[in-house]
Design a protein around this motif. Structure first.
Motif, short mmCIF file in Angstrom:
data_model
loop_
_atom_site.label_atom_id
_atom_site.label_comp_id
_atom_site.label_asym_id
_atom_site.label_seq_id
_atom_site.Cartn_x
_atom_site.Cartn_y
_atom_site.Cartn_z
N GLU A 1 0.83 -1.33 0.02
CA GLU A 1 -0.34 0.12 0.30
C GLU A 1 1.02 1.42 -0.51
N ILE A 2 1.62 1.75 0.78
CA ILE A 2 3.07 2.35 0.83
C ILE A 2 3.03 2.39 -0.49
N ALA B 1 2.21 1.84 -3.78
CA ALA B 1 0.67 2.51 -3.97
C ALA B 1 0.16 1.76 -4.52
N LEU B 2 -0.22 0.59 -4.36
CA LEU B 2 -1.30 -0.76 -5.20
C LEU B 2 -2.80 -0.47 -3.83
N VAL C 1 6.99 6.98 11.37
CA VAL C 1 5.83 7.08 11.09
C VAL C 1 4.86 7.00 12.11
N LEU D 1 3.17 7.94 15.11
CA LEU D 1 2.11 7.76 15.19
C LEU D 1 1.40 7.75 17.00
N THR E 1 -2.23 4.35 5.71
CA THR E 1 -1.49 4.41 4.61
C THR E 1 -1.85 5.61 3.58
N ALA F 1 -1.35 9.04 7.01
CA ALA F 1 0.33 9.29 7.72
C ALA F 1 1.12 8.88 6.44
N TYR F 2 0.75 8.25 6.05
CA TYR F 2 2.21 7.60 5.53
C TYR F 2 2.32 8.29 3.38
N ALA G 1 0.53 7.55 1.26
CA ALA G 1 0.15 6.64 -0.25
C ALA G 1 -0.78 7.53 -1.15
N ARG G 2 -0.21 7.36 -2.80
CA ARG G 2 -1.07 7.63 -2.53
C ARG G 2 -1.76 6.64 -4.22
N PRO G 3 -2.39 6.10 -4.43
CA PRO G 3 -2.93 4.43 -5.09
C PRO G 3 -3.31 5.45 -6.36
#
Lengths: 346, 346
Positions: free
Chosen positions: A65-66, A69-70, A264, A268, B79, B82-83, B85-87
């Motif tokens: 995911e991170i 990016a899927l 990160v 958190l 994800t 905070a992380y 992610a741009r899926p």
């Protein structure tokens, strides 16, 4: 006559050497697997696993995911077996993770997924296992035979194999992992201090383990080790989920272990820690963030590790905690009651 | 002066009436949402939720995987926030579920998902909430204001709304749901018998709740209710995952509640129940399968319900169990320690 926990202790200590072996064998199988994945350009990733391997799969879900990016999901295995669902899995990568590669429900689900068009990859500790054979691509975590029922070395070998493969899918540089064997040897030195912590928990019947981001899989795996070896009702929560209800269970009689790494995930945790302290719960911090060093009784891990690699180090003191707690209570973590090394479910 | 648990008891009892209201208002909003989803032909479904709503999302995941035959996953909200992610979420349906619609992390994740091309649907109990406004399509579960902190009526309203919407996406006939209000009224009669069961658990500090298939979300939600109201360390496991480790925690001092419905999920429990009994654990069966009626102390629910609708009925006796256990211990389940109605996490 086996000394209780002898095998588990030996396998915990093998971990840095196993990582070294995987890193030396790299890039071979990881390059090949990554090239096959890139060639198919998956749009979606499904993870398939149970037990300890499910926590390695959860770690991989964060990487996917991170860093890739899927979008990703954990398969509910029964849907493609018992419920006979036949989803369209074109453009889907199905990534199965299993120590033994022998669980029937995983093998059957992987076979259905492959027939439905998915690219199938099996990450196992046995390249001749049914799961490895059922997959298009097999990745061998090369942890050697694991004899203790409670998985330790196969877990961190899974984490590293998944990292090395997925970093190559991303086109990234997995060089930061080269520091892990040396740092792992340092972390093994926590064996003695974790035995002291275990003595404090001698009479605990329950425990909460929490973390966020990449440390959430660590919390899940630590809780499972404590359940398997010491029969504790150990519950793991992402720190956000913990505040959505389970925080009500905390009071001065509840031990809480919080995994707090640099990065990160650790940041958190900053607003969460005061909420946990306010409940009066007994709090033990484990990790590399400065807040750990400042805490009474914090277990400090080496810093300077990218947070996506911290899970390999974080789990070691918690493996030792489970080992020493079980042995201290007169149980044998090498052969917990009611469990066997290969679990067969449908 | 509030009598402990008065609000929670009232809200449990409102459920059949709320279902009736949703069914009468049907098809309106469900048809519209389903038409929008069908028009986009999503390839994957991501569920987004926390707390009780996460269990409704897990129920929806089974509906999506089994009945829509689409791959699905539960988003780890951090994800995309905070992380960062741009899926790529073209062809992805993001289905958010929240009682309040006010959790910041869900709102932020939904906004990112929408910007990344996902079709966004928010199922909430407040159509004017930030989450409902952030989504392309809002679905109102119409449960009325929920005052007890422990969610009950909003949970089963979420289940029914998700079922009615997703059945229409499938092009199926949701007529079997019409029987639910009448059957729910029958199940409310279990109030008294669940108070008797609660008395047996008065001194329990921990509990295991298990089920498979559609009943696994029920087990998860029951465990959360017990944690929130009675501060039990209640752990939920799919019965398959239970055998992969946590079964070691079971002995004669461990209460186990097994949810066993008619259908595939219930049949998957058949080989598990003897394993649970062999541990000596105290076993209470709840559900509609014949094995429940045959068990000593089994709590029998009405049969003849398709298993995908059974979760609405199964949770009611377990809501009562949590209510009576808390009240019996002198706690107030309407206002558990450490919790508020809207939980804000990042």
């Amino acid at each position: 006559m086996n000394e209780a926990g002898r095998r588990m202790a030996a396998e915990i200590a093998e971990q840095p050497g196993i990582w070294q072996g995987l890193l030396q064998a790299d890039p071979g199988q990881f390059d090949a697997a990554a090239a096959a994945i890139r060639a198919r350009s998956p749009r979606f990733v499904l993870l398939l696993a149970r037990g300890t391997s499910d926590h390695a799969a959860l770690y991989a879900k964060y990487l996917v995911e991170i860093r890739l990016a899927l979008p990703a999901g954990l398969v509910s295995p029964s849907t493609m077996t018992a419920y006979a669902a036949r989803p369209d899995l074109q453009d889907v990568l199905v990534l199965a993770v299993s120590q033994s590669g022998g669980s029937t429900d995983l093998v059957d689900t992987l076979a259905v997924a492959r027939a439905q068009g998915a690219l199938t990859v099996a990450v196992t500790n046995d390249p001749s296992s049914p799961l490895a054979r059922a997959a298009e691509i097999g990745v061998d975590v090369s942890a050697g035979t694991e004899q203790a029922v409670a998985a330790t070395k196969s877990y961190t070998a899974q984490l590293l194999a998944l990292y090395l493969m997925l970093e190559r899918v991303r086109g990234g540089d997995p060089a930061p992992a080269l520091a892990l064997p040396r740092l792992g040897e340092q972390v093994l030195q926590l064996n003695v201090v974790m035995a002291e912590h275990a003595a404090r928990y001698r009479f605990a019947q329950r425990m909460v383990v929490t973390g966020r981001g990449y440390s959430y899989p660590t919390a899940r795996e630590a809780a499972l080790k404590l359940m398997e070896t010491s029969y504790l009702s150990a519950q793991a929560f992402s720190a956000a989920d913990l505040l959505h209800g389970p925080v009500a269970t905390l009071d001065a009689a509840m031990p809480v272990v919080a995994v707090v790494s640099d990065g990160v995930g650790g940041r958190l945790m900053d607003p969460v820690l005061p909420r946990l302290r306010a409940t009066g719960a007994d709090l033990l911090l484990v990790g590399s963030a400065p807040s750990v060093a400042a805490a009474p009784g914090g277990v400090v891990l080496p810093g300077g590790v990218p947070e996506e690699l911290a899970p390999l180090l974080e789990i070691i003191p918690l493996q030792y905690l489970a080992l020493h707690l079980a042995v201290g209570r007169g149980d044998d973590p090498d052969a917990p009651r009611g469990l066997s090394k290969v679990t067969r479910t449908v």
